[in-house]
Design a protein around this motif. Structure first.
Motif, PDB file in Angstrom:
ATOM      1  N   THR A 507       7.112   2.245 -11.273  1.00  0.00           N
ATOM      2  CA  THR A 507       5.999   1.340 -11.574  1.00  0.00           C
ATOM      3  C   THR A 507       5.572   0.654 -10.292  1.00  0.00           C
ATOM      4  O   THR A 507       6.418   0.284  -9.462  1.00  0.00           O
ATOM      5  N   ILE A 508       4.289   0.487 -10.117  1.00  0.00           N
ATOM      6  CA  ILE A 508       3.782  -0.192  -8.923  1.00  0.00           C
ATOM      7  C   ILE A 508       2.466  -0.871  -9.276  1.00  0.00           C
ATOM      8  O   ILE A 508       1.709  -0.407 -10.141  1.00  0.00           O
ATOM      9  N   HIS A 509       2.207  -1.993  -8.620  1.00  0.00           N
ATOM     10  CA  HIS A 509       0.981  -2.767  -8.819  1.00  0.00           C
ATOM     11  C   HIS A 509       0.219  -2.753  -7.497  1.00  0.00           C
ATOM     12  O   HIS A 509       0.432  -3.609  -6.630  1.00  0.00           O
ATOM     13  N   LYS A 510      -0.636  -1.760  -7.345  1.00  0.00           N
ATOM     14  CA  LYS A 510      -1.292  -1.572  -6.045  1.00  0.00           C
ATOM     15  C   LYS A 510      -2.246  -2.716  -5.711  1.00  0.00           C
ATOM     16  O   LYS A 510      -2.539  -2.953  -4.541  1.00  0.00           O
ATOM     17  N   GLU A 511      -2.723  -3.423  -6.751  1.00  0.00           N
ATOM     18  CA  GLU A 511      -3.612  -4.548  -6.471  1.00  0.00           C
ATOM     19  C   GLU A 511      -2.884  -5.704  -5.794  1.00  0.00           C
ATOM     20  O   GLU A 511      -3.526  -6.583  -5.197  1.00  0.00           O
ATOM     21  N   SER A 512      -1.554  -5.717  -5.855  1.00  0.00           N
ATOM     22  CA  SER A 512      -0.776  -6.786  -5.219  1.00  0.00           C
ATOM     23  C   SER A 512      -0.387  -6.455  -3.785  1.00  0.00           C
ATOM     24  O   SER A 512       0.216  -7.283  -3.106  1.00  0.00           O
ATOM     25  N   ILE A 513      -0.722  -5.255  -3.328  1.00  0.00           N
ATOM     26  CA  ILE A 513      -0.311  -4.818  -1.998  1.00  0.00           C
ATOM     27  C   ILE A 513      -1.301  -5.312  -0.959  1.00  0.00           C
ATOM     28  O   ILE A 513      -2.520  -5.229  -1.134  1.00  0.00           O
ATOM     29  N   THR A 514      -0.765  -5.849   0.128  1.00  0.00           N
ATOM     30  CA  THR A 514      -1.573  -6.226   1.281  1.00  0.00           C
ATOM     31  C   THR A 514      -1.436  -5.124   2.317  1.00  0.00           C
ATOM     32  O   THR A 514      -0.343  -4.899   2.863  1.00  0.00           O
ATOM     33  N   TRP A 515      -2.523  -4.421   2.606  1.00  0.00           N
ATOM     34  CA  TRP A 515      -2.476  -3.316   3.551  1.00  0.00           C
ATOM     35  C   TRP A 515      -2.711  -3.818   4.973  1.00  0.00           C
ATOM     36  O   TRP A 515      -3.112  -4.964   5.181  1.00  0.00           O
ATOM     37  N   HIS A 516      -2.484  -2.960   5.912  1.00  0.00           N
ATOM     38  CA  HIS A 516      -2.753  -3.279   7.310  1.00  0.00           C
ATOM     39  C   HIS A 516      -4.234  -3.620   7.483  1.00  0.00           C
ATOM     40  O   HIS A 516      -5.100  -3.081   6.779  1.00  0.00           O
ATOM     41  N   SER A 517      -4.522  -4.515   8.402  1.00  0.00           N
ATOM     42  CA  SER A 517      -5.891  -5.003   8.569  1.00  0.00           C
ATOM     43  C   SER A 517      -6.876  -3.886   8.904  1.00  0.00           C
ATOM     44  O   SER A 517      -8.073  -4.006   8.641  1.00  0.00           O
ATOM     45  N   ARG A 518      -6.389  -2.794   9.490  1.00  0.00           N
ATOM     46  CA  ARG A 518      -7.284  -1.701   9.853  1.00  0.00           C
ATOM     47  C   ARG A 518      -7.866  -0.995   8.632  1.00  0.00           C
ATOM     48  O   ARG A 518      -8.855  -0.267   8.741  1.00  0.00           O
ATOM     49  N   PHE A 519      -7.259  -1.170   7.492  1.00  0.00           N
ATOM     50  CA  PHE A 519      -7.716  -0.497   6.280  1.00  0.00           C
ATOM     51  C   PHE A 519      -8.669  -1.351   5.462  1.00  0.00           C
ATOM     52  O   PHE A 519      -9.141  -0.891   4.404  1.00  0.00           O
ATOM     53  N   ASN A 520      -8.940  -2.567   5.895  1.00  0.00           N
ATOM     54  CA  ASN A 520      -9.870  -3.456   5.191  1.00  0.00           C
ATOM     55  C   ASN A 520      -9.525  -3.601   3.709  1.00  0.00           C
ATOM     56  O   ASN A 520     -10.386  -3.638   2.835  1.00  0.00           O
ATOM     57  N   GLN A 521      -8.252  -3.655   3.439  1.00  0.00           N
ATOM     58  CA  GLN A 521      -7.714  -3.863   2.100  1.00  0.00           C
ATOM     59  C   GLN A 521      -8.111  -2.751   1.121  1.00  0.00           C
ATOM     60  O   GLN A 521      -8.100  -2.942  -0.092  1.00  0.00           O
ATOM     61  N   ASN A 522      -8.437  -1.591   1.670  1.00  0.00           N
ATOM     62  CA  ASN A 522      -8.662  -0.402   0.848  1.00  0.00           C
ATOM     63  C   ASN A 522      -7.408   0.457   0.867  1.00  0.00           C
ATOM     64  O   ASN A 522      -6.678   0.488   1.855  1.00  0.00           O
ATOM     65  N   VAL A 523      -7.161   1.150  -0.222  1.00  0.00           N
ATOM     66  CA  VAL A 523      -5.989   2.020  -0.280  1.00  0.00           C
ATOM     67  C   VAL A 523      -6.139   3.100   0.789  1.00  0.00           C
ATOM     68  O   VAL A 523      -7.132   3.834   0.803  1.00  0.00           O
ATOM     69  N   PRO A 524      -5.193   3.222   1.709  1.00  0.00           N
ATOM     70  CA  PRO A 524      -5.329   4.198   2.799  1.00  0.00           C
ATOM     71  C   PRO A 524      -5.266   5.625   2.279  1.00  0.00           C
ATOM     72  O   PRO A 524      -4.644   5.916   1.255  1.00  0.00           O
ATOM     73  N   PHE A 525      -5.925   6.504   3.035  1.00  0.00           N
ATOM     74  CA  PHE A 525      -5.827   7.926   2.776  1.00  0.00           C
ATOM     75  C   PHE A 525      -4.885   8.539   3.801  1.00  0.00           C
ATOM     76  O   PHE A 525      -4.881   8.152   4.970  1.00  0.00           O
ATOM     77  N   SER A 526      -4.101   9.495   3.340  1.00  0.00           N
ATOM     78  CA  SER A 526      -3.218  10.211   4.253  1.00  0.00           C
ATOM     79  C   SER A 526      -3.234  11.680   3.844  1.00  0.00           C
ATOM     80  O   SER A 526      -2.371  12.159   3.126  1.00  0.00           O
ATOM     81  N   VAL A 527      -4.266  12.356   4.312  1.00  0.00           N
ATOM     82  CA  VAL A 527      -4.445  13.770   3.975  1.00  0.00           C
ATOM     83  C   VAL A 527      -4.817  14.519   5.239  1.00  0.00           C
ATOM     84  O   VAL A 527      -5.362  13.958   6.192  1.00  0.00           O
ATOM     85  N   CYS A 528      -4.507  15.802   5.247  1.00  0.00           N
ATOM     86  CA  CYS A 528      -4.863  16.635   6.398  1.00  0.00           C
ATOM     87  C   CYS A 528      -6.358  16.902   6.418  1.00  0.00           C
ATOM     88  O   CYS A 528      -6.969  16.942   7.470  1.00  0.00           O
ATOM     89  N   THR A 529      -6.936  17.075   5.239  1.00  0.00           N
ATOM     90  CA  THR A 529      -8.355  17.377   5.109  1.00  0.00           C
ATOM     91  C   THR A 529      -8.953  16.422   4.088  1.00  0.00           C
ATOM     92  O   THR A 529      -8.314  16.071   3.104  1.00  0.00           O
TER      93      THR A 529
END
Length: 863
Positions: A507-529
């Motif tokens: 279980t996870i609450h992604k709305e409670s996560i503080t991301w790195h400032s470079r992501f502007n509080q958007n969920v980061p993408f980590s994909v090759c393409t």
């Protein structure tokens, strides 16, 4: 006395060799009166002098002292002491028993660790083990690092002394040794499950890995790298952080790893079994100007108990680099009493604390009044300094992580001792065998009670072990939120509980996560393409992992309604792809109806020709006594006109929604009516030919001229077509059907011919009759004009055959309702050819040129 031993590894690099205490004697202990229990321990290296050559090349501004202090381990010691004090204050848990302890420094050195354990197993002041053991350790807690734990297990396994591991879990090769082994961390497999679930949840399919070169790192790679491809996840890079003693080589290795990490487009990076002090070195390289690559925003996934440890020379290093990181830590709750313990304990008055002065002086940057001060401005340690005032990277006042594990380990031993004591009291009440005490017990007897121990600690967490001696617990998913003042928060944003139903493990609450400032509080993408948008599908890039792909549009007849689909799919038969090929649209129901403009046009045309045919028939009936009507066999003329009328009306059966009755009747009616009509034409042609042949002297054709011959021709030709239609109805009759494939956007309601061969047999027979009529009329075309219909029949059959010869390819190449329109048009065109070519010239004379419709004119023209 019974001794419990606390043992911890070094929180600094492995090259740290020397302890301020020059030998592995206890650096913190509490001895009690004889008859009481003593819990002893070996702890982490708290104050260490580095290898003299280690920092010789390192700029001095990065070093605040010549001694490196791993401050986080002091909290481990205090957590251990706090647990012992709580137990001693609780007279219900161990009545009439007071616990003492020994805490030893392992120095991260196998030789000194072996020596410490052997001295504990020997008589005081005598080194040989197994000789007059006095302070026998009943349990050992430690260590933080797997190799030290393995050194301890090699000896304690012989004596069956319980050992609690609160840090990394070593790989124990011998079963005899592992029987004395208890893990204060859950099974490693749960960590792998947590990593996989986290990557799948955020759809991070392109991941980097930083792992230590220790055994646990190797086990991690062997397991996880086989699981990732099965879940559609690839790794971009895999770097091992090795222990290197030379500083230049150490920095060079970090630079190489840093370049690989920052050049990668993998945003999610899993950091497994890497010391925080070394990890901070990696992130500090840009500040050292050792690299020119600008740091990119990364999501650091820290596994497992990575505490924010800092060495003294790292005091000023910014911790913003780990802002937004996620970590898996053993489930824990804050113990409020621990903070009160830190605030009220007078650390300087504890004489047995052999390292507090060293620790205190380094972290508070002060000297003692008895110490010679080299500068007048040096700060004097008063002992009133508050631990809670230290930055959290140096000391955390909350008992979390390893400290929480140590606390629970001490309580696990206490509860096991309580159970053992209760058992002895019951035994003593049954038999009178003298005084029994815990001091008389053997360490191996404690295993029976440890394996069954189950209790709730003061924070309310249940503590128990499974059959493998592993802690039954889950993991907290923690978000690291850092601040410019070197403080940080651990925010619990999720949980991994492998002991819950499968659907609720992660279980996870992604709305409670503080991301790195470079992501502007958007969920980061980590994909090759970048994701293939709906309407496209993936195609593999040659020579690259399957996570790297190109996107190509779906074929015209297929769609992809989701992102990153491997293949496009067809729509259901009653639907078709939209323009963007990302969804299906219901097909329209189509058939040639009377509301359709084409249907209306054909219906009006059929009715118009029908009305014209009725007018022609009326004209012939009205002027039936005129020579031109009599000269062309009135009965055959009337019969042919009626057939032509029925042919026009037959076209109306093909308009409208097909039904069972209409499908059975329309093709049969079409075939029969047209066959009868062509039979009448053939009968008229033969009659004309025979009529002229009878005018010759001695002709034998006279006996064939008459109604009998015409009727015979019509009847025989019609019966053959009727037989064909009967066979058709008996073998495979037409039926209503829906054509979903011919038209992309429409479902055409039609009449399935059942057996197409029979339909073409009907057409073929009609064509055969038409060809016979054409040839007979063509041979009779030169007969006298006044009485000769052969020329008109020739033209009508020529039109008829031309229409139906062009009908076949046109019909086969047309789809949907237009197939029906082609057949209706062919019916109307061929029938109109018969009507116009045979009857329009006669109607013209009857209506517009009555003066020519006289016997005298016909005889005169003949002459």
């Amino acid at each position: 006395m019974v001794v419990l031993l606390l043992l911890s590894g070094v929180a600094s690099q492995a090259h740290m060799k020397k302890c301020t205490v020059g030998h592995p004697f206890p650096i913190l202990h509490r001895y009690l009166q004889s008859g009481d229990l003593i819990i002893g321990g070996i702890t982490s290296q708290i104050s260490m002098a580095p290898n003299p050559n280690y920092f010789q090349e390192y700029p001095q501004e990065f070093l605040t002292d010549d001694t490196v202090v791993a401050t986080i381990n002091y909290q481990h010691v205090l957590a251990f002491i706090f647990a012992v004090d709580e137990i001693n204050a609780n007279h219900q848990l161990l009545p009439n028993i007071t616990l003492g302890f020994h805490i030893y420094d392992s120095n991260f050195n196998a030789r000194q660790t072996y020596r410490a354990i052997m001295e504990l197993l020997a008589t005081q002041n005598r080194f040989p083990p197994n000789y007059g053991i006095q302070n026998k350790p009943i349990s050992v807690i430690g260590a933080l690092y797997s190799d030290i734990s393995l050194c301890v297990a090699n000896i304690l396994g012989i004596y069956k002394t319980p050992q609690f591991i609160y840090g990394e879990t070593p790989s124990i090769p011998a079963k005899a040794e592992s029987s004395s082994f208890y893990q204060m961390v859950p099974n490693e497999a749960y960590r792998y499950t947590g990593i996989l679930q986290l990557l799948l949840y955020f759809r991070w399919a392109w991941v980097g890995f930083l792992v230590s070169d220790a055994d646990s790192g190797q086990r991690f790679l062997q397991t996880v790298l086989t699981l990732l491809p099965l879940s559609g996840i690839c790794f971009d890079f895999l770097e091992r952080l090795k222990v290197i003693y030379d500083f230049n080589d150490f920095v060079d290795s970090l630079v190489a790893i840093y370049k690989v990490c920052m050049k990668s487009n993998a945003t999610a990076v899993v950091v497994y079994d890497v010391e925080m002090t070394r990890f901070r070195w990696l992130l500090y390289l840009p500040e050292m100007e050792s690299v020119t690559i600008e740091p990119k925003g990364k999501v650091w996934i820290l596994i497992i108990q990575m505490e924010c440890t800092s060495l003294l020379y790292q005091r000023s290093w910014d911790i913003q680099t780990i802002h937004g990181a996620l970590s898996f830590t053993i489930h824990s709750k804050e113990l409020l009493g621990f903070q009160n313990f830190l605030q009220t304990r007078n650390h300087f008055r504890v004489k047995e604390d052999g390292f507090v002065r060293e620790f205190w002086g380094k972290v508070f940057e002060c000297v003692y009044s008895t110490t010679f001060a080299t500068m007048e401005t040096e700060k004097i340690c008063t002992g009133s300094e508050k631990l809670e005032s230290l930055p959290r990277p140096f000391f955390e006042t909350s008992m979390l992580g390893h400290s929480y594990n140590i606390y629970n380990a001490v309580y696990a031993v206490a509860h096991a001792l309580h159970a053992m004591q209760s058992c002895q009291h019951k035994l003593r009440s049954r038999i009178d065998t003298g005084r029994l005490s815990l001091q008389d017990s053997q360490t191996w007897q404690l295993h029976h009670f440890l394996k069954r121990v189950s209790f709730n600690n003061s924070a309310g967490d249940e503590i128990s072990f499974d059959h493998n001696g592993e802690l039954i617990a889950g993991f907290d998913i923690t978000n690291w939120v850092t601040f410019p003042n070197q403080s940080f928060l651990r925010v619990k944003v999720g949980m991994l509980n492998p002991h819950t139903p499968k659907d609720n493990i992660f279980t996870i609450h992604k709305e409670s996560i503080t991301w790195h400032s470079r992501f502007n509080q958007n969920v980061p993408f980590s994909v090759c393409t970048e994701s293939c948008h709906p309407g496209n599908r993936k195609t593999k890039q040659e020579g690259r992992p399957f996570c790297c792909y190109d996107c190509i549009p779906c074929p015209r007849e297929k769609i992809s309604s989701q992102k990153d689909l491997d293949d496009c799919s067809k729509c259901p038969e009653d639907q078709y792809p939209n323009k963007d090929r990302d969804s299906c649209i219901p097909k329209k129901i189509s058939f040639l109806s009377y509301e359709d403009p084409l249907g209306i046009s054909l219906a009006v045309l059929a009715l118009s020709f029908s009305w014209i045919t009725i007018l022609a028939l009326g004209s012939f009936v009205k002027y039936h006594n005129t020579p031109i009507v009599k000269a062309n066999n009135q009965n055959l003329t009337y019969g042919l006109l009626i057939c032509i009328l029925l042919c026009f009306l037959c076209a109306l059966l093909f308009i409208g929604q097909p039904g069972r009755v209409t499908c059975l009747t329309r093709q049969i009616a079409f075939g029969m009516i047209f066959s009868v009509a062509i039979s009448y034409v053939l009968a008229k042609t033969v009659t004309v030919v025979l009529a002229f042949m009878t005018t010759k002297p001695g002709s034998r054709s006279r006996k064939w001229v008459g109604k009998a011959l015409a009727n015979c021709i019509i009847l025989s030709c019609s019966l053959i077509q009727a037989g064909i239609c009967a066979i058709w109805l008996g073998v495979s009759p037409p039926f209503p059907d829906a054509d979903v494939n011919s038209m992309t956007e429409e479902i055409t309601l039609e009449c399935n011919e059942g057996l197409p061969l029979m339909f073409y047999c009907v057409l073929g027979y009609m064509g055969f009759l038409a060809c016979v009529s054409f040839m007979v009329a063509f041979l009779a075309r030169k007969l006298p004009d006044s009485f000769n219909e052969a020329r008109f029949i020739t033209f009508s059959m020529l039109v008829f055959c031309s229409v139906w010869l062009s009908f076949v390819p046109t019909y086969l190449s047309t789809k949907g309702k237009y197939m029906v329109a082609v057949e209706i048009f062919s019916i109307l065109a061929s029938t109109a050819g018969l009507l116009s070519c045979i009857f329009f010239p006669k109607c013209y004379i009857i209506v517009f040129r009555p003066e020519l419709n006289k016997r005298e004119q016909l005889v005169r023209r003949k002459n």
